[in-house]
Motif scaffolding. Structure first.
Motif, mmCIF file in Angstrom:
data_model
loop_
_atom_site.group_PDB
_atom_site.id
_atom_site.type_symbol
_atom_site.label_atom_id
_atom_site.label_comp_id
_atom_site.label_asym_id
_atom_site.label_seq_id
_atom_site.Cartn_x
_atom_site.Cartn_y
_atom_site.Cartn_z
ATOM 1 N N ILE A 239 -9.928 -1.680 -0.777
ATOM 2 C CA ILE A 239 -10.284 -1.187 -2.113
ATOM 3 C C ILE A 239 -9.250 -1.637 -3.138
ATOM 4 O O ILE A 239 -9.585 -2.120 -4.219
ATOM 5 C CB ILE A 239 -10.422 0.358 -2.111
ATOM 6 C CG1 ILE A 239 -11.619 0.800 -1.252
ATOM 7 C CG2 ILE A 239 -10.570 0.896 -3.538
ATOM 8 C CD1 ILE A 239 -11.764 2.314 -1.101
ATOM 9 N N ILE B 78 0.870 -1.157 0.000
ATOM 10 C CA ILE B 78 0.000 0.000 0.000
ATOM 11 C C ILE B 78 0.919 1.223 0.000
ATOM 12 O O ILE B 78 1.976 1.201 0.629
ATOM 13 C CB ILE B 78 -0.959 -0.037 1.209
ATOM 14 C CG1 ILE B 78 -2.035 1.019 1.066
ATOM 15 C CG2 ILE B 78 -0.246 0.124 2.514
ATOM 16 C CD1 ILE B 78 -3.136 0.874 2.099
ATOM 17 N N LEU C 61 -7.384 14.259 11.698
ATOM 18 C CA LEU C 61 -7.346 12.800 11.893
ATOM 19 C C LEU C 61 -6.431 12.418 13.058
ATOM 20 O O LEU C 61 -5.343 12.977 13.204
ATOM 21 C CB LEU C 61 -6.809 12.126 10.623
ATOM 22 C CG LEU C 61 -7.701 12.112 9.386
ATOM 23 C CD1 LEU C 61 -6.890 11.684 8.157
ATOM 24 C CD2 LEU C 61 -8.865 11.142 9.592
ATOM 25 N N ASN C 62 -6.855 11.447 13.844
ATOM 26 C CA ASN C 62 -5.923 10.850 14.796
ATOM 27 C C ASN C 62 -5.411 9.527 14.208
ATOM 28 O O ASN C 62 -5.803 9.124 13.115
ATOM 29 C CB ASN C 62 -6.568 10.682 16.184
ATOM 30 C CG ASN C 62 -7.709 9.681 16.188
ATOM 31 O OD1 ASN C 62 -7.749 8.752 15.386
ATOM 32 N ND2 ASN C 62 -8.650 9.889 17.081
ATOM 33 N N GLU C 63 -4.536 8.865 14.955
ATOM 34 C CA GLU C 63 -3.863 7.668 14.421
ATOM 35 C C GLU C 63 -4.851 6.526 14.141
ATOM 36 O O GLU C 63 -4.677 5.782 13.169
ATOM 37 C CB GLU C 63 -2.761 7.211 15.395
ATOM 38 C CG GLU C 63 -1.481 8.029 15.310
ATOM 39 C CD GLU C 63 -1.608 9.455 15.863
ATOM 40 O OE1 GLU C 63 -2.575 9.712 16.629
ATOM 41 O OE2 GLU C 63 -0.767 10.305 15.534
ATOM 42 N N TYR C 64 -5.875 6.367 14.985
ATOM 43 C CA TYR C 64 -6.869 5.313 14.750
ATOM 44 C C TYR C 64 -7.623 5.554 13.441
ATOM 45 O O TYR C 64 -7.880 4.645 12.661
ATOM 46 C CB TYR C 64 -7.870 5.246 15.905
ATOM 47 C CG TYR C 64 -7.276 4.722 17.181
ATOM 48 C CD1 TYR C 64 -6.816 3.413 17.263
ATOM 49 C CD2 TYR C 64 -7.169 5.536 18.310
ATOM 50 C CE1 TYR C 64 -6.248 2.921 18.435
ATOM 51 C CE2 TYR C 64 -6.611 5.053 19.484
ATOM 52 C CZ TYR C 64 -6.149 3.744 19.541
ATOM 53 O OH TYR C 64 -5.596 3.254 20.689
ATOM 54 N N LEU D 17 -6.665 7.467 10.832
ATOM 55 C CA LEU D 17 -5.802 7.313 9.648
ATOM 56 C C LEU D 17 -5.608 5.835 9.329
ATOM 57 O O LEU D 17 -5.707 5.410 8.173
ATOM 58 C CB LEU D 17 -4.440 7.989 9.873
ATOM 59 C CG LEU D 17 -3.463 7.838 8.704
ATOM 60 C CD1 LEU D 17 -4.002 8.462 7.429
ATOM 61 C CD2 LEU D 17 -2.102 8.445 9.025
ATOM 62 N N MET D 18 -5.353 5.030 10.370
ATOM 63 C CA MET D 18 -5.162 3.591 10.147
ATOM 64 C C MET D 18 -6.431 2.967 9.555
ATOM 65 O O MET D 18 -6.348 2.118 8.671
ATOM 66 C CB MET D 18 -4.775 2.885 11.444
ATOM 67 C CG MET D 18 -3.340 3.101 11.896
ATOM 68 S SD MET D 18 -2.085 2.748 10.628
ATOM 69 C CE MET D 18 -2.503 1.062 10.214
ATOM 70 N N LEU E 270 -6.415 3.681 5.980
ATOM 71 C CA LEU E 270 -5.434 2.847 5.267
ATOM 72 C C LEU E 270 -5.961 1.421 5.093
ATOM 73 O O LEU E 270 -5.751 0.798 4.059
ATOM 74 C CB LEU E 270 -4.091 2.837 6.005
ATOM 75 C CG LEU E 270 -3.355 4.182 6.084
ATOM 76 C CD1 LEU E 270 -1.988 4.014 6.764
ATOM 77 C CD2 LEU E 270 -3.165 4.803 4.702
ATOM 78 N N HIS E 271 -6.657 0.897 6.109
ATOM 79 C CA HIS E 271 -7.257 -0.439 5.979
ATOM 80 C C HIS E 271 -8.298 -0.436 4.849
ATOM 81 O O HIS E 271 -8.371 -1.365 4.055
ATOM 82 C CB HIS E 271 -7.906 -0.878 7.292
ATOM 83 C CG HIS E 271 -6.915 -1.258 8.344
ATOM 84 N ND1 HIS E 271 -6.017 -2.291 8.178
ATOM 85 C CD2 HIS E 271 -6.665 -0.756 9.583
ATOM 86 C CE1 HIS E 271 -5.269 -2.401 9.268
ATOM 87 N NE2 HIS E 271 -5.635 -1.481 10.134
ATOM 88 N N ARG F 299 -8.513 -6.361 12.278
ATOM 89 C CA ARG F 299 -7.177 -5.893 11.912
ATOM 90 C C ARG F 299 -6.679 -4.809 12.848
ATOM 91 O O ARG F 299 -5.530 -4.389 12.731
ATOM 92 C CB ARG F 299 -7.205 -5.298 10.506
ATOM 93 C CG ARG F 299 -7.429 -6.283 9.386
ATOM 94 C CD ARG F 299 -7.716 -5.515 8.118
ATOM 95 N NE ARG F 299 -7.236 -6.214 6.955
ATOM 96 C CZ ARG F 299 -6.322 -5.750 6.116
ATOM 97 N NH1 ARG F 299 -5.778 -4.572 6.286
ATOM 98 N NH2 ARG F 299 -5.924 -6.467 5.083
ATOM 99 N N MET F 300 -7.537 -4.299 13.738
ATOM 100 C CA MET F 300 -7.144 -3.184 14.597
ATOM 101 C C MET F 300 -7.194 -3.582 16.071
ATOM 102 O O MET F 300 -7.684 -4.644 16.413
ATOM 103 C CB MET F 300 -8.065 -1.973 14.335
ATOM 104 C CG MET F 300 -7.902 -1.396 12.939
ATOM 105 S SD MET F 300 -8.829 0.155 12.662
ATOM 106 C CE MET F 300 -7.832 1.373 13.564
ATOM 107 N N THR F 301 -6.690 -2.695 16.926
ATOM 108 C CA THR F 301 -6.771 -2.958 18.370
ATOM 109 C C THR F 301 -8.116 -2.486 18.913
ATOM 110 O O THR F 301 -8.356 -2.567 20.113
ATOM 111 C CB THR F 301 -5.637 -2.231 19.135
ATOM 112 O OG1 THR F 301 -5.828 -0.823 18.984
ATOM 113 C CG2 THR F 301 -4.258 -2.618 18.610
ATOM 114 N N LEU F 302 -8.960 -1.962 18.050
ATOM 115 C CA LEU F 302 -10.276 -1.471 18.483
ATOM 116 C C LEU F 302 -11.317 -2.581 18.391
ATOM 117 O O LEU F 302 -11.231 -3.448 17.529
ATOM 118 C CB LEU F 302 -10.715 -0.308 17.592
ATOM 119 C CG LEU F 302 -9.787 0.912 17.512
ATOM 120 C CD1 LEU F 302 -10.367 1.943 16.544
ATOM 121 C CD2 LEU F 302 -9.564 1.536 18.887
ATOM 122 N N SER G 78 -6.564 -0.410 1.577
ATOM 123 C CA SER G 78 -6.041 -1.752 1.309
ATOM 124 C C SER G 78 -7.142 -2.675 0.767
ATOM 125 O O SER G 78 -6.926 -3.422 -0.184
ATOM 126 C CB SER G 78 -5.431 -2.310 2.591
ATOM 127 O OG SER G 78 -5.254 -3.694 2.504
#
Lengths: 130, 130, 130, 130
Positions: free
Chosen positions: D45, D15, D30-33, D35-36, D39-40, D60-63, D43
């Motif tokens: 798309i 990517i 945007l915060n880091e969550y 933006l990630m 990006l997911h 795929r995330m810690t959320l 990916s």
């Protein structure tokens, strides 16, 4: 340019090439036509299309259909490109290009270079010792 | 391959090419040698080196020094590459390649294509009306 | 937007992330802040800068100076980032970040997954046999 | 690692993120969550999948699922992500994410920065004149 059109352009995919490949393709025996053919194939694979005809390749290159056929044959013969038989869920056979042979060759060449580098290093060291 | 060597390899930079450029470089009047020369220049610029000699280019390509000189001249003449004079902090003049003309041409071509697309669309629409 | 400005924008570098890393960073024990910190470091390294301060990191993130220091420490402690001492040509010592530990860990995890995959496969096979 | 496995790894897609986005996402709010998450989605798309559920994102995330739902809603509400209704060839409606709003906002911000830059410049010029 209209912003919506521009946004669409910016959202497009990119193809990525390792710097090593760009700097060392001639050591793999590749010329510019052959490397570009491999990049076109990678682009097709990245878009979910693991096969392209010489005509499709010719549409994107300055080479004609016959020359594209020759480039593809040479890449397969020199084991930098593989044409594999696969079958889909319904069992229908189809052909798919794979760039794994290219990566295998790169791995071997990078490995070999390390060897040569250590050789050179030990020779240099010897040179310093005497 | 040793894991440390492999890790070094994986940590290398990649050069990125928009899919559009890969699919349409022939429409910009570029052949495979010229596109590869532009990619080598982009690779040098990405690494902080905005100039390369025909000899440096020739070391990475299947073309000899004279052919590389011709390719670079043609790219500049056809306004896809610029050779700019710059000065560093100490006021010393140096030459630097810039790919901005290439991007300008791509922007124009993408823009123009939109136009043609709407023309085609309106023609098709007319076709349907009568 | 003016075309010259747009051309400059398009000529910018891109950072590349393997799809694998994007899909599996949580398996490496990374959260989103830590992965983004690694990407910022990669971006600095790609631009020839192999060190950045917590303040420089904080300028690009939503984290403050203290939180950035903690993230960097944790990444080093969990061996995904290395802070190496290097010396330049004049013998002056400096510190440099390296992402090789991250790549080493990825190699190990990918390797390990293969093993598990073959285990799973053989179990499935057994399941089919009986 | 076995060479065949390694070759498969190397053949994977990457990517690509423009350096600008990495350096300025906080200016887009945007915060880091978030933006990630974008990006997911990019990916997905890129791999031909223009929709993903909060559960797929959460994998795929810690959320967790609920937090992912909130992130997606916030991105849509702040017009950085669009959820569009499309129909396939058979006329069946489906929903698809689009990152074009993100690119639109980036274009605007880059444009605006130019403006500010010229303002600053003219102020500096005035300062010099008097």
């Amino acid at each position: 340019m209209k912003k919506t059109k521009l946004a669409k352009w910016m959202a497009q995919k990119h193809i990525t090439i390792p710097e090593w490949l760009l700097a060392h393709y001639t050591e793999l025996g590749l010329n510019e036509y052959e490397l570009m053919a491999l990049l076109h194939i990678q682009s097709f694979i990245d878009q979910g299309d693991d096969f392209l005809t010489p005509t499709q390749l010719s549409d994107r290159m300055t080479l004609n259909h016959e020359e594209c056929t020759k480039v593809l044959s040479k890449l397969i013969r020199s084991q930098l490109l593989a044409l594999e038989k696969k079958s889909d869920e319904s069992g229908i056979l189809y052909e798919a290009y794979s760039l794994e042979p290219l990566w295998m060759r790169i791995i071997e060449l990078v490995d070999q270079k390390e060897y040569t580098a250590s050789q050179v290093e030990s020779v240099e060291l010897e040179g310093k010792l005497y």
